[in-house]
Scaffold this active site. Structure first.
Site, mmCIF file in Angstrom:
data_model
loop_
_atom_site.group_PDB
_atom_site.id
_atom_site.type_symbol
_atom_site.label_atom_id
_atom_site.label_comp_id
_atom_site.label_asym_id
_atom_site.label_seq_id
_atom_site.Cartn_x
_atom_site.Cartn_y
_atom_site.Cartn_z
ATOM 1 N N GLU A 101 0.838 -1.207 0.000
ATOM 2 C CA GLU A 101 0.000 0.000 0.000
ATOM 3 C C GLU A 101 0.870 1.252 0.000
ATOM 4 O OE1 GLU A 101 -2.824 0.598 3.230
ATOM 5 O OE2 GLU A 101 -3.788 2.216 2.118
ATOM 6 N N LYS A 230 -8.158 -16.367 15.173
ATOM 7 C CA LYS A 230 -8.359 -16.039 13.752
ATOM 8 C C LYS A 230 -9.802 -15.747 13.370
ATOM 9 C CE LYS A 230 -4.176 -18.595 12.596
ATOM 10 N NZ LYS A 230 -3.501 -19.633 11.853
ATOM 11 N N ASP A 305 2.049 -14.990 12.296
ATOM 12 C CA ASP A 305 0.956 -15.673 11.592
ATOM 13 C C ASP A 305 -0.001 -14.601 11.067
ATOM 14 O OD1 ASP A 305 -1.414 -17.017 10.905
ATOM 15 O OD2 ASP A 305 -0.966 -18.643 12.292
ATOM 16 N N HIS A 404 -2.634 9.751 -1.200
ATOM 17 C CA HIS A 404 -2.696 8.457 -1.885
ATOM 18 C C HIS A 404 -2.636 8.616 -3.398
ATOM 19 C CE1 HIS A 404 -3.237 5.391 1.299
ATOM 20 N NE2 HIS A 404 -3.419 6.495 1.999
HETATM 21 C C1 LIG Z 1 1.819 11.091 2.896
HETATM 22 C C2 LIG Z 1 1.971 12.049 4.060
HETATM 23 C C3 LIG Z 1 2.928 11.429 5.071
HETATM 24 C C4 LIG Z 1 2.499 13.365 3.562
HETATM 25 O O1 LIG Z 1 2.532 14.249 4.670
HETATM 26 P P1 LIG Z 1 3.156 15.728 4.550
HETATM 27 O O2 LIG Z 1 3.179 16.257 5.920
HETATM 28 O O3 LIG Z 1 2.444 16.497 3.511
HETATM 29 O O4 LIG Z 1 4.594 15.365 3.967
HETATM 30 P P2 LIG Z 1 5.969 16.082 4.028
HETATM 31 O O5 LIG Z 1 6.541 15.951 2.647
HETATM 32 O O6 LIG Z 1 5.893 17.417 4.673
HETATM 33 O O7 LIG Z 1 6.805 15.090 4.988
HETATM 34 C C5 LIG Z 1 6.510 14.960 6.356
HETATM 35 C C6 LIG Z 1 7.103 13.658 6.863
HETATM 36 O O8 LIG Z 1 6.365 12.551 6.314
HETATM 37 C C7 LIG Z 1 7.291 11.490 6.024
HETATM 38 N N1 LIG Z 1 7.290 11.254 4.569
HETATM 39 C C8 LIG Z 1 6.730 12.011 3.611
HETATM 40 N N2 LIG Z 1 6.907 11.454 2.398
HETATM 41 C C9 LIG Z 1 7.615 10.320 2.582
HETATM 42 C C10 LIG Z 1 8.096 9.320 1.713
HETATM 43 N N3 LIG Z 1 7.897 9.351 0.392
HETATM 44 N N4 LIG Z 1 8.770 8.292 2.256
HETATM 45 C C11 LIG Z 1 8.983 8.225 3.578
HETATM 46 N N5 LIG Z 1 8.555 9.171 4.451
HETATM 47 C C12 LIG Z 1 7.866 10.203 3.957
HETATM 48 C C13 LIG Z 1 8.638 11.940 6.537
HETATM 49 O O9 LIG Z 1 8.763 11.548 7.887
HETATM 50 C C14 LIG Z 1 8.530 13.428 6.440
HETATM 51 O O10 LIG Z 1 9.393 14.127 7.314
HETATM 52 P P3 LIG Z 1 10.926 14.444 6.872
HETATM 53 O O11 LIG Z 1 11.637 13.134 7.015
HETATM 54 O O12 LIG Z 1 10.895 14.899 5.436
HETATM 55 O O13 LIG Z 1 11.366 15.457 7.841
HETATM 56 C C15 LIG Z 1 0.598 12.317 4.770
HETATM 57 O O14 LIG Z 1 -0.289 12.984 3.885
HETATM 58 C C16 LIG Z 1 -0.081 11.119 5.307
HETATM 59 O O15 LIG Z 1 0.379 10.479 6.255
HETATM 60 N N6 LIG Z 1 -1.267 10.753 4.790
HETATM 61 C C17 LIG Z 1 -2.033 9.655 5.333
HETATM 62 C C18 LIG Z 1 -1.756 8.413 4.565
HETATM 63 C C19 LIG Z 1 -2.128 7.186 5.378
HETATM 64 O O16 LIG Z 1 -2.083 7.141 6.588
HETATM 65 N N7 LIG Z 1 -2.472 6.139 4.700
HETATM 66 C C20 LIG Z 1 -2.722 4.911 5.413
HETATM 67 C C21 LIG Z 1 -3.528 4.044 4.699
HETATM 68 S S1 LIG Z 1 -5.204 4.573 4.655
HETATM 69 C C22 LIG Z 1 -6.054 3.107 4.811
HETATM 70 O O17 LIG Z 1 -5.571 2.091 4.372
HETATM 71 C C23 LIG Z 1 -7.143 3.022 5.776
HETATM 72 C C24 LIG Z 1 -8.413 3.874 5.705
HETATM 73 C C25 LIG Z 1 -8.117 5.339 5.413
HETATM 74 O O18 LIG Z 1 -9.334 3.383 4.750
HETATM 75 C C26 LIG Z 1 -8.967 3.651 7.110
HETATM 76 C C27 LIG Z 1 -10.059 4.595 7.511
HETATM 77 O O19 LIG Z 1 -11.223 4.376 7.143
HETATM 78 O O20 LIG Z 1 -9.733 5.542 8.246
HETATM 79 N N1 LIG Z 2 -1.737 -25.709 16.421
HETATM 80 C C1 LIG Z 2 -2.620 -24.771 16.181
HETATM 81 O O1 LIG Z 2 -3.794 -24.908 16.481
HETATM 82 C C2 LIG Z 2 -2.197 -23.507 15.556
HETATM 83 C C3 LIG Z 2 -0.907 -23.318 15.122
HETATM 84 N N2 LIG Z 2 -0.526 -22.127 14.580
HETATM 85 C C4 LIG Z 2 0.864 -22.038 14.162
HETATM 86 O O2 LIG Z 2 1.627 -22.245 15.338
HETATM 87 C C5 LIG Z 2 2.920 -21.697 15.140
HETATM 88 C C6 LIG Z 2 3.298 -20.938 16.359
HETATM 89 O O3 LIG Z 2 3.212 -21.791 17.471
HETATM 90 P P1 LIG Z 2 4.298 -21.681 18.606
HETATM 91 O O4 LIG Z 2 3.876 -22.617 19.678
HETATM 92 O O5 LIG Z 2 4.517 -20.256 18.943
HETATM 93 O O6 LIG Z 2 5.631 -22.082 17.868
HETATM 94 P P2 LIG Z 2 6.354 -23.499 17.627
HETATM 95 O O7 LIG Z 2 5.395 -24.592 17.465
HETATM 96 O O8 LIG Z 2 7.335 -23.247 16.542
HETATM 97 O O9 LIG Z 2 7.075 -23.765 19.011
HETATM 98 C C7 LIG Z 2 7.955 -22.884 19.580
HETATM 99 C C8 LIG Z 2 8.776 -23.657 20.598
HETATM 100 O O10 LIG Z 2 10.002 -22.974 20.776
HETATM 101 C C9 LIG Z 2 10.560 -23.399 22.003
HETATM 102 N N3 LIG Z 2 11.235 -22.241 22.617
HETATM 103 C C10 LIG Z 2 12.578 -22.032 22.566
HETATM 104 N N4 LIG Z 2 12.897 -20.887 23.177
HETATM 105 C C11 LIG Z 2 11.740 -20.333 23.616
HETATM 106 C C12 LIG Z 2 11.417 -19.129 24.306
HETATM 107 N N5 LIG Z 2 12.362 -18.253 24.658
HETATM 108 N N6 LIG Z 2 10.131 -18.867 24.573
HETATM 109 C C13 LIG Z 2 9.166 -19.732 24.213
HETATM 110 N N7 LIG Z 2 9.390 -20.902 23.574
HETATM 111 C C14 LIG Z 2 10.684 -21.198 23.259
HETATM 112 C C15 LIG Z 2 9.397 -23.921 22.863
HETATM 113 O O11 LIG Z 2 9.662 -25.285 23.089
HETATM 114 P P3 LIG Z 2 9.140 -26.032 24.414
HETATM 115 O O12 LIG Z 2 7.645 -25.971 24.357
HETATM 116 O O13 LIG Z 2 9.663 -27.405 24.246
HETATM 117 O O14 LIG Z 2 9.671 -25.307 25.595
HETATM 118 C C16 LIG Z 2 8.179 -23.700 21.976
HETATM 119 O O15 LIG Z 2 7.197 -24.677 22.140
HETATM 120 C C17 LIG Z 2 2.849 -20.837 13.912
HETATM 121 O O16 LIG Z 2 3.449 -21.512 12.833
HETATM 122 C C18 LIG Z 2 1.360 -20.693 13.689
HETATM 123 O O17 LIG Z 2 1.080 -20.434 12.344
HETATM 124 C C19 LIG Z 2 -1.394 -21.080 14.497
HETATM 125 C C20 LIG Z 2 -2.677 -21.191 14.935
HETATM 126 C C21 LIG Z 2 -3.196 -22.427 15.424
#
Ligand SMILES: CC(C)(COP(=O)([O-])OP(=O)([O-])OC[C@H]1O[C@@H](n2cnc3c(N)ncnc32)[C@H](O)[C@@H]1OP(=O)([O-])[O-])[C@@H](O)C(=O)NCCC(=O)NCCSC(=O)C[C@@](C)(O)CC(=O)[O-]
Ligand SMILES: NC(=O)C1=CN([C@@H]2O[C@H](COP(=O)(O)OP(=O)(O)OC[C@H]3O[C@@H](n4cnc5c(N)ncnc54)[C@H](OP(=O)(O)O)[C@@H]3O)[C@@H](O)[C@H]2O)C=CC1
Length: 409
Positions: A101, A230, A305, A404
């Site tokens: 995006e 999920k 996940d 956007h």
């Molecule tokens: C686009 C901006 C940031 C412009 O914002 P601006 O203030 O006009 O931009 P600017 O050129 O003055 O730059 C300000 C800062 O923005 C950053 N920035 C600026 N341009 C860049 C770039 N190319 N690459 C990386 N960083 C950038 C950067 O940090 C920059 O600071 P600087 O570093 O220059 O001091 C602003 O208009 C904005 O944030 N718009 C909102 C966009 C957004 O949040 N989109 C998210 C997705 S929307 C969606 O998916 C969900 C939705 C909307 O449907 C959910 C809902 O219903 O609400």
């Molecule tokens: N089975 C299901 O129903 C579902 C499975 N998943 C999947 O499960 C996976 C994630 O499960 P998850 O149990 O997290 O991972 P894993 O099955 O990969 O197991 C991780 C293992 O790492 C070991 N471990 C080593 N160091 C650490 C530490 N510091 N902290 C915790 N554990 C450590 C533990 O072994 P030990 O236990 O021997 O100590 C632990 O069981 C993902 O792939 C996900 O997509 C997602 C949803 C449902």
């Protein structure tokens, strides 16, 4: 085995000697993947060359995918650095965001620079625990109540059974829910640095064996959907699942005006009318603007996940003015009720995902265990806060569509 040719392997499938999912048993993983790609490409007529251009050994993905064809490449960008004042992560970090995006990374980047100008964002994990809720069948409510009582009286025995399957997991509690002749037992575990769904499922299976052998209850399903994994669910929004984490900050008025081109009052009003009232009217579980954007992009980048973005987006954003009217600063927060994250297990070991975790300084197990996953949760919460700030400001300054149009097409 490793010198088997891609064409020979494909021929074995064409001749019915091998099934498509058996190729890794007869060749190394990259050859098997190439043969499968050849066959699927022939059958579909699609050119799969780019899907086949992946930059890690196919064997590394063995525990993560079956019938491997190659890899989809999602571009990854960084936002920040941003100062995170967390309980587990107290430092400056770049945030990795994998997305398609346009404008998303720019937006989070702007939010990070605003948070930085305000001295950073605080973040805390306030509750933690992965849940699994099996459903049992009982005769009637009398037996249901007896089962709930037995569970309450035998938590230590259940913990012994569950914890016999893991060296890291700890059973925290078991909450019974009764619906007619169904009893749901919501087991909650401290899974340390693992997201814990496999761990909790295996441990709960062991506890269920004990319940069946000691009571008249019969297990219907190891997951009875009250977990809830999920699917959008109020139980996760209220009780939490994975990490419950909040990030907040106070943004000085001059920073809001100079960097976000709006005022604290305008952001607070939009937040109330959009994120709170609008979401309530919509019957939404997410009282936020686009937390899912940051959760999804950081999940993809760090090997989480991706289906659990559903719960990760269970978030409430608040925004209020603080100080004298007309001269007030902006208090802004985002609380994610059920962010399921891990730094070990699942997709976290894959090479690109592991690098993204390293960029955050949280790859692998934490010291003490659990602190790396807490740190990851805090980093995601701060990223979500940055995204909320920037989007709310873009709405206030009416820059959303122009941003956007300029960056996302
Ligand atoms: C686009 C901006 C940031 C412009 O914002 P601006 O203030 O006009 O931009 P600017 O050129 O003055 O730059 C300000 C800062 O923005 C950053 N920035 C600026 N341009 C860049 C770039 N190319 N690459 C990386 N960083 C950038 C950067 O940090 C920059 O600071 P600087 O570093 O220059 O001091 C602003 O208009 C904005 O944030 N718009 C909102 C966009 C957004 O949040 N989109 C998210 C997705 S929307 C969606 O998916 C969900 C939705 C909307 O449907 C959910 C809902 O219903 O609400
Ligand atoms: N089975 C299901 O129903 C579902 C499975 N998943 C999947 O499960 C996976 C994630 O499960 P998850 O149990 O997290 O991972 P894993 O099955 O990969 O197991 C991780 C293992 O790492 C070991 N471990 C080593 N160091 C650490 C530490 N510091 N902290 C915790 N554990 C450590 C533990 O072994 P030990 O236990 O021997 O100590 C632990 O069981 C993902 O792939 C996900 O997509 C997602 C949803 C449902």
């Amino acid at each position: 085995m490793t010198d088997v040719d891609v064409d020979d392997l494909a021929d074995s499938v064409r001749e019915g000697e091998l099934r498509l999912h058996e190729l890794e048993e007869h060749a190394d993983a990259d050859v098997a993947t190439a043969a499968r790609r050849l066959l699927v490409s022939e059958q579909s007529g699609a050119d799969l060359e780019t899907i086949g251009s992946y930059g890690f050994p196919a064997e590394a993905a063995g525990p993560n995918v079956e019938n491997m064809l190659g890899a989809v490449q999602v571009p990854i960008g960084v936002a920040g650095p941003v100062r995170i004042r967390g309980g587990a992560l107290d430092d400056e970090r770049y945030l990795p965001l994998a997305t398609t995006e346009g404008a998303l990374v720019a937006s989070v980047n702007r939010g990070c620079s605003v948070l930085d100008a305000a001295g950073g964002a605080s973040a805390r994990v306030t509750k933690s625990g992965m849940t699994r809720a099996p459903v049992f069948k009982v005769e009637d409510v009398v037996e249901a109540e007896a089962l709930a009582e037995w569970v309450r009286d035998n938590v230590d025995e259940l913990a012994d059974a569950a914890e016999s399957t893991t060296s890291h997991g700890e059973l925290l509690d078991v909450t019974p829910y009764v619906v007619g002749d169904n009893v749901y037992l919501r087991f909650r575990y401290d899974t340390k640095d693992a997201m814990g769904m496999n761990m909790a499922t295996i441990a709960t299976g062991e506890a269920c064996d004990l319940i069946e052998s000691e009571t008249g209850a019969s297990l219907v399903a190891l997951s009875g959907n009250l977990c809830t994994d999920k699917k959008p669910a109020a139980v996760n929004a209220i009780e939490g699942r994975g990490r419950t984490v909040t990030a907040d900050a106070i943004i000085p008025r001059d920073v809001v005006e100079s960097r976000l081109h709006t005022t604290p009052e305008a952001i607070a009003e939009i937040n109330t009318r959009k994120n709170l009232v609008g979401s309530a009217k919509a019957g939404s579980l997410g009282f936020n603007a686009h937390v899912a954007n940051v959760v999804a992009s950081m999940f993809l980048a760090t090997g989480q996940d991706e289906a659990q973005v559903v719960e990760g987006a269970n978030a409430i954003t608040t925004a209020r003015t603080r100080g004298d009217p007309g001269d007030a600063d902006l208090y802004v927060s985002v609380s994610l009720a059920s962010l399921e994250v891990g730094t070990v297990g699942g997709g976290t070991k894959l090479p690109t995902q592991s690098e993204a975790l390293s960029l955050l300084g949280v790859a692998g197990g934490g010291d003490p265990p659990g602190t790396n996953a807490d740190a990851l949760a805090e980093a995601i919460a701060v990223g979500a806060l940055a995204g909320e700030l920037s989007l709310l400001a873009a709405l206030a300054s009416r820059h959303l569509s122009s941003a956007h149009a300029e960056l996302g097409r």
